[in-house]
Scaffold this active site. Sequence first.
Site, PDB file in Angstrom:
ATOM      1  N   GLN A  14      -2.148   1.345  -3.374  1.00  0.00           N
ATOM      2  CA  GLN A  14      -2.962   2.437  -3.578  1.00  0.00           C
ATOM      3  C   GLN A  14      -4.363   1.980  -4.070  1.00  0.00           C
ATOM      4  O   GLN A  14      -5.163   2.954  -4.480  1.00  0.00           O
ATOM      5  CB  GLN A  14      -2.276   3.340  -4.650  1.00  0.00           C
ATOM      6  CG  GLN A  14      -0.906   4.077  -4.360  1.00  0.00           C
ATOM      7  CD  GLN A  14      -1.021   4.810  -3.087  1.00  0.00           C
ATOM      8  OE1 GLN A  14      -2.240   5.302  -2.715  1.00  0.00           O
ATOM      9  NE2 GLN A  14       0.031   5.152  -2.453  1.00  0.00           N
ATOM     10  N   HIS A  35       6.510   1.440  -7.694  1.00  0.00           N
ATOM     11  CA  HIS A  35       7.185   2.230  -6.344  1.00  0.00           C
ATOM     12  C   HIS A  35       8.423   1.259  -5.893  1.00  0.00           C
ATOM     13  O   HIS A  35       8.843   0.119  -6.404  1.00  0.00           O
ATOM     14  CB  HIS A  35       6.292   1.536  -5.305  1.00  0.00           C
ATOM     15  CG  HIS A  35       6.314   2.335  -4.143  1.00  0.00           C
ATOM     16  ND1 HIS A  35       7.342   2.135  -2.957  1.00  0.00           N
ATOM     17  CD2 HIS A  35       5.944   3.567  -3.373  1.00  0.00           C
ATOM     18  CE1 HIS A  35       7.299   2.638  -2.085  1.00  0.00           C
ATOM     19  NE2 HIS A  35       6.466   3.814  -2.334  1.00  0.00           N
ATOM     20  N   LYS A  54      -3.139   2.908   4.747  1.00  0.00           N
ATOM     21  CA  LYS A  54      -3.460   3.632   3.442  1.00  0.00           C
ATOM     22  C   LYS A  54      -4.865   3.325   3.307  1.00  0.00           C
ATOM     23  O   LYS A  54      -5.692   3.699   2.304  1.00  0.00           O
ATOM     24  CB  LYS A  54      -2.574   3.291   2.184  1.00  0.00           C
ATOM     25  CG  LYS A  54      -1.146   3.840   2.283  1.00  0.00           C
ATOM     26  CD  LYS A  54      -0.539   3.167   0.879  1.00  0.00           C
ATOM     27  CE  LYS A  54       1.163   3.370   1.233  1.00  0.00           C
ATOM     28  NZ  LYS A  54       1.705   4.638   1.136  1.00  0.00           N
ATOM     29  N   CYS A  96       9.009   8.019  -4.180  1.00  0.00           N
ATOM     30  CA  CYS A  96       9.472   6.379  -4.161  1.00  0.00           C
ATOM     31  C   CYS A  96       9.356   5.928  -5.743  1.00  0.00           C
ATOM     32  O   CYS A  96       9.061   4.756  -5.772  1.00  0.00           O
ATOM     33  CB  CYS A  96       8.893   5.616  -3.080  1.00  0.00           C
ATOM     34  SG  CYS A  96       9.323   5.870  -1.628  1.00  0.00           S
ATOM     35  N   ASP A 149       1.018  -5.105  -6.508  1.00  0.00           N
ATOM     36  CA  ASP A 149       1.273  -4.139  -5.443  1.00  0.00           C
ATOM     37  C   ASP A 149       0.034  -3.288  -5.410  1.00  0.00           C
ATOM     38  O   ASP A 149      -0.145  -2.325  -5.981  1.00  0.00           O
ATOM     39  CB  ASP A 149       2.319  -3.290  -5.615  1.00  0.00           C
ATOM     40  CG  ASP A 149       2.772  -1.964  -4.763  1.00  0.00           C
ATOM     41  OD1 ASP A 149       1.579  -1.972  -3.896  1.00  0.00           O
ATOM     42  OD2 ASP A 149       3.720  -1.330  -4.723  1.00  0.00           O
TER      43      ASP A 149
HETATM   44  C1  LIG Z   1       2.183   1.770  -4.852  1.00  0.00           C
HETATM   45  C2  LIG Z   1       2.979   1.586  -3.280  1.00  0.00           C
HETATM   46  N1  LIG Z   1       3.684   0.566  -3.235  1.00  0.00           N
HETATM   47  C3  LIG Z   1       4.153   0.337  -1.992  1.00  0.00           C
HETATM   48  C4  LIG Z   1       4.137   1.314  -1.073  1.00  0.00           C
HETATM   49  C5  LIG Z   1       4.761   0.981   0.296  1.00  0.00           C
HETATM   50  O1  LIG Z   1       4.031   0.945   1.373  1.00  0.00           O
HETATM   51  P1  LIG Z   1       4.462   0.800   2.711  1.00  0.00           P
HETATM   52  O2  LIG Z   1       5.396   1.878   3.135  1.00  0.00           O
HETATM   53  O3  LIG Z   1       2.929   0.946   3.574  1.00  0.00           O
HETATM   54  O4  LIG Z   1       5.131  -0.590   2.858  1.00  0.00           O
HETATM   55  C6  LIG Z   1       3.761   2.600  -1.227  1.00  0.00           C
HETATM   56  C7  LIG Z   1       3.586   3.694  -0.228  1.00  0.00           C
HETATM   57  O5  LIG Z   1       3.693   4.506  -0.655  1.00  0.00           O
HETATM   58  C8  LIG Z   1       3.052   2.707  -2.480  1.00  0.00           C
HETATM   59  O6  LIG Z   1       2.277   3.941  -2.784  1.00  0.00           O
END
Ligand SMILES: Cc1ncc(COP(=O)(O)O)c(C=O)c1O
Length: 410
Positions: A205, A124, A228, A368, A202
């Site tokens: 998900q 991401h 999430k 993203c 990270d």
């Molecule tokens: C794999 C992953 N990392 C990071 C994020 C960023 O999350 P946040 O916007 O809650 O900081 C997302 C959000 O879609 C994501 O899917």
Amino acid sequence: MEQNQNNPYIKDFPILFRTVNSNRLTYLDNAATTQKPTAVIAALTDFYTQHNANVHRGIHTLSEEATDMYESAREKIAQFIGAPTSSEIIFTSGSTESLNLVVAGWAANNLVSNDVVVLNSTDHHSNLVAWQMLAKTLDLKLKYLSVDANGELDLVQLKTYLNEGNVKVVSTSHISNVLGTVNNIKEICKLAHAVGAKVVVDGAQAVSHIPVNVQSLDCDFYAFSGHKMFGPMGIGVLFGKRSLLENTNPIKFGGGMISTVGLESSTWATIPERFEGGTPSVADAIGLGAAVDYINNIGLEKIVAHESSLNAYLIPKLNSIKGLHILGSADFTKRAGLVSFYVDGIHSHDVASVLSTVGVAVRSGHHCAMPLHKGMSIASSTRASYHIYNTYADMDALVNGINTAIKILG
Ligand SMILES: Cc1ncc(COP(=O)(O)O)c(C=O)c1O
């Protein structure tokens, strides 16, 4: 578990009873954010109606109650992800801030010119961009792991990179938010640690979709977002191993994170307060604690089984639609509960827009993950992502909506 409208969890989510464009809401945008159960909404209301006060600063009853509730949420979250202590749980605003804290607080303080950070194109933007910024400042080298057609990371190439030397960090998502691949974090940690590199995960998900135990993974940092996983927006978590957090600079300076302040310099509070400058999102942290209770009451095994049965139901139906291409593994037993796809000749936004007219909420665009889409030579995709309250009827609504989009636009 019932896969039709008798699913026992639907009743816990008031928003699922509203209509959208005169249709029943079919919510399939859970990878962007999940809906909130009554238990989480009630925890927020309870905090604001009965306990609202700032934490750690007052000795009046409300402040003590708020502090106890805030710290007990931290404790619950530590247990939920198997952290050794709750002091290794830092409250942030979400995965993005958690990853920025690792990069700007730990890596900026511990990496030097020519050190290597290994990333991959399925990551991401919130993982990629923060490292790119630091690479520019410190003159770090970024290396990218290849991804095969099934969305699997090339761990042989990882070994090669690690053997080439200077690798200080491997940073990757646990589950790809586009391909649904579940990365083998345990193996990545084993390989990276053999050469002294740290692993940043990270988990945006992953948490609430699969069991996560940071000690058994042996990862060094683990980031995730409350919204999430049925929790409120504006709250997230960074887990870090104590020895690394001790060596991490705060990135938010101000009240609540200091030990002493002089006119020229200051000293920091202990971990975790050191990283939580200013008034934290107290109600949201407590709401996240309620979300953890909610997930524990269901049981993660049930969630895993439910999502995989939705995959087994949906993916063959999608595969049978002419001109529709699924991204990532064709083997639905290897995916988490999401599927991204594109339809020949129809823009992903148009697919999503037709779906919205029949009440089906999906995401379209690059999610993203622009480098990933570029690598697959497509501009965008449409993503359906599910959770415990989704049903076979939701999958049918999705498939019917896609067929309608093809009929109108194809
Ligand atoms: C794999 C992953 N990392 C990071 C994020 C960023 O999350 P946040 O916007 O809650 O900081 C997302 C959000 O879609 C994501 O899917």
